[in-house]
Design a protein around this motif. Structure first.
Motif, PDB file in Angstrom:
ATOM      1  N   TYR A  36     175.760  34.444   5.836  1.00 11.49           N
ATOM      2  CA  TYR A  36     177.155  34.604   6.264  1.00 11.49           C
ATOM      3  C   TYR A  36     177.999  33.352   6.011  1.00 11.49           C
ATOM      4  N   LEU A  89     178.155  39.767  12.403  1.00  7.81           N
ATOM      5  CA  LEU A  89     178.036  39.244  11.044  1.00  7.81           C
ATOM      6  C   LEU A  89     177.489  37.824  11.016  1.00  7.81           C
ATOM      7  N   THR A  90     177.809  37.063  12.012  1.00  2.29           N
ATOM      8  CA  THR A  90     177.379  35.666  12.031  1.00  2.29           C
ATOM      9  C   THR A  90     175.866  35.518  12.065  1.00  2.29           C
TER      10      THR A  90
END
Length: 196
Positions: free
Chosen positions: A127, A121-122
């Motif tokens: 994000y 996700l980063t």
């Protein structure tokens, strides 16, 4: 008074009684707002159902074309000569134990907001902005999600999908969402649309 037996409703018990005025009208949904800023949506059958709304048949939906104001009493909505009475109430129950993480390692498709499904996700471009907004909300400060509204591809942009998903989870687990909503409403201006 003409009574319409709506197909179903979700979340009406969470919404305040009183006057609701027309916010926006679309071909598949009609949105009403309360003086405190909460939204109630009337959905046309076949196009889904959100966390707080009423599902109507196509015929019932067309009967509400001219309605600009509703008055809510419990689960009944009335106004301009008609009353909406839902036949059943749907409730989303989440069991955190039953939610298992998915293995997306073989999914190389692009997400709507600019990262691959199999990437952390980063690596998602926005994000940090999403996490910052959630941290603001957690500390009791209203985040401004307007930057996410309308962002991404699709008829329903991916940013809208993310916000709807977050709201659905918050509502399903009984968390207050007032601070989650953007300050000053959620209308998109021409300037915001041009930045997408």
């Amino acid at each position: 008074m003409f009574i319409l037996n709506a197909l179903a409703c979700t979340g009406l018990y969470r919404l305040p009684d009183g006057e609701w005025t027309l916010h926006s009208r679309f071909s598949q949904a009609i949105n009403f707002s309360h003086a405190n800023g909460e939204l109630l949506t009337l959905y046309r059958y076949g196009k889904g159902l959100g966390p707080t709304g009423v599902l109507l048949s196509r015929t019932q939906f067309s009967c509400l074309n001219a309605v600009s104001q509703l008055y809510k009493t419990g689960s009944l909505l009335s106004g301009q000569g008609l009353t909406l009475r839902p036949q059943r109430s749907l409730r989303l129950q989440l069991n955190p134990i039953a939610i298992a993480p998915l293995d997306l390692s073989s999914c190389s498709q692009q997400t709507g907001l600019g990262s691959l499904l199999n990437q952390p996700l980063t690596t998602l471009n926005c994000y940090q902005d999403i996490i910052a907004g959630l941290e603001r909300w957690k500390s009791g400060v209203a985040p401004d999600w307007r930057w996410l509204i309308g962002r991404g591809p699709g008829l329903t942009p991916s940013g809208d999908d993310m916000l709807t998903g977050m709201l659905a989870v918050f509502i399903a687990v009984g968390m207050p969402v007032q601070l989650f909503l953007p300050p000053g409403g959620s209308t998109r201006t021409a300037d915001n649309i041009g930045k997408l």
